[in-house]
Design a protein around this motif. Structure first.
Motif, PDB file in Angstrom:
ATOM      1  N   ASN A  92       8.439  30.873 100.575  1.00 39.06           N
ATOM      2  CA  ASN A  92       8.419  29.563 101.242  1.00 39.06           C
ATOM      3  C   ASN A  92       8.125  29.684 102.726  1.00 39.06           C
ATOM      4  O   ASN A  92       7.389  28.853 103.278  1.00 39.06           O
ATOM      5  N   GLU A  95       4.481  30.226 103.120  1.00 40.33           N
ATOM      6  CA  GLU A  95       3.766  28.985 102.855  1.00 40.33           C
ATOM      7  C   GLU A  95       3.890  28.019 104.028  1.00 40.33           C
ATOM      8  O   GLU A  95       2.923  27.363 104.426  1.00 40.33           O
ATOM      9  N   ILE A  96       5.080  27.943 104.606  1.00 44.26           N
ATOM     10  CA  ILE A  96       5.291  27.089 105.780  1.00 44.26           C
ATOM     11  C   ILE A  96       4.429  27.553 106.937  1.00 44.26           C
ATOM     12  O   ILE A  96       3.816  26.742 107.645  1.00 44.26           O
ATOM     13  N   GLN A  97       4.361  28.875 107.107  1.00 44.37           N
ATOM     14  CA  GLN A  97       3.535  29.411 108.192  1.00 44.37           C
ATOM     15  C   GLN A  97       2.065  29.068 107.975  1.00 44.37           C
ATOM     16  O   GLN A  97       1.361  28.678 108.921  1.00 44.37           O
ATOM     17  N   ASP A  98       1.581  29.216 106.749  1.00 52.67           N
ATOM     18  CA  ASP A  98       0.189  28.885 106.449  1.00 52.67           C
ATOM     19  C   ASP A  98      -0.091  27.400 106.685  1.00 52.67           C
ATOM     20  O   ASP A  98      -1.135  27.034 107.258  1.00 52.67           O
ATOM     21  N   LEU A  99       0.828  26.535 106.245  1.00 56.33           N
ATOM     22  CA  LEU A  99       0.624  25.097 106.429  1.00 56.33           C
ATOM     23  C   LEU A  99       0.657  24.710 107.905  1.00 56.33           C
ATOM     24  O   LEU A  99      -0.138  23.873 108.348  1.00 56.33           O
ATOM     25  N   SER A 100       1.555  25.316 108.659  1.00 54.71           N
ATOM     26  CA  SER A 100       1.590  24.997 110.092  1.00 54.71           C
ATOM     27  C   SER A 100       0.318  25.487 110.777  1.00 54.71           C
ATOM     28  O   SER A 100      -0.191  24.837 111.700  1.00 54.71           O
ATOM     29  N   GLN A 101      -0.224  26.632 110.328  1.00 54.48           N
ATOM     30  CA  GLN A 101      -1.489  27.126 110.872  1.00 54.48           C
ATOM     31  C   GLN A 101      -2.620  26.143 110.550  1.00 54.48           C
ATOM     32  O   GLN A 101      -3.463  25.861 111.400  1.00 54.48           O
ATOM     33  N   LYS A 102      -2.623  25.598 109.335  1.00 57.93           N
ATOM     34  CA  LYS A 102      -3.651  24.618 108.965  1.00 57.93           C
ATOM     35  C   LYS A 102      -3.520  23.349 109.806  1.00 57.93           C
ATOM     36  O   LYS A 102      -4.519  22.755 110.204  1.00 57.93           O
ATOM     37  N   ILE A 103      -2.279  22.944 110.078  1.00 60.65           N
ATOM     38  CA  ILE A 103      -2.060  21.757 110.913  1.00 60.65           C
ATOM     39  C   ILE A 103      -2.618  21.981 112.302  1.00 60.65           C
ATOM     40  O   ILE A 103      -3.290  21.117 112.870  1.00 60.65           O
TER      41      ILE A 103
END
Length: 181
Positions: A92, A95-103
């Motif tokens: 998790n 995944e949070i790190q990847d999503l924040s990078q996408k943001i």
């Protein structure tokens, strides 16, 4: 005058300020000790609920062995659960790190990391570019053109007196004449 007027006079005296500061610190210390005591009590209560007190007095050797086996089985189950939870947490967080990078990428406010200078050999650079190890070492100097410098003919500097003696007379004039042709 400007230094005195820019710094306003405090509304409370220094002794009053010190008294209030010490009172606040004492109050904070008592609150901190209370929090520690609450945490300790809560921990003891939770451990009391989850782990019952062992009654080992009056048990035979066979009963003690079965109790140990049961405890080992419980420990294995808890370790499995702990491992599963740790893997879920790491998944998790990734995944949070990847999503924040996408943001950040979508917002366009990409923060560039500070780059450090790294000394890299030519082989390592090629390996990084081609994402595999280069089997043979590349010699960049071999591809360069070679330029031969023509050496200028330098006449040997000798003692001029010997030169005058050698050039005097008919033989010296003959040498000059032969050298000119």
């Amino acid at each position: 005058m400007s230094a005195a007027s820019s710094k306003p006079k405090p509304k409370i005296s220094a002794s009053r300020r010190l008294f209030l500061k010490t009172k606040l610190l004492k109050r904070a210390m008592t609150m901190l000790e209370g929090d520690k005591q609450e945490r300790k009590d809560e921990r003891d209560k939770t451990l009391g609920e989850r782990v019952p007190v062992l009654q080992m007095s009056g048990l035979s050797l066979q009963d003690l062995q079965t109790l140990c086996k049961e405890l080992h089985q419980k420990i294995d189950v808890v370790d499995e659960d702990r491992y599963d939870i740790a893997s879920k947490v790491s998944k998790n967080s990734k995944e949070i790190q990847d999503l924040s990078q996408k943001i950040f990428e979508l917002k366009g406010k990409m923060k560039r990391p500070n780059l450090r200078r790294v000394r890299v050999s030519a082989d390592a650079m090629l390996g990084a570019l081609f994402s595999s190890k280069v089997k043979e070492s590349v010699d960049f100097k071999a591809n360069l053109k070679t330029v031969k410098k023509e050496e200028e003919k330098k006449e040997e500097v000798t003692d001029w007196r010997k030169n005058v003696d050698a050039m005097s007379g008919m033989e010296g004039r003959k040498k000059l004449f032969d050298a000119g042709q």
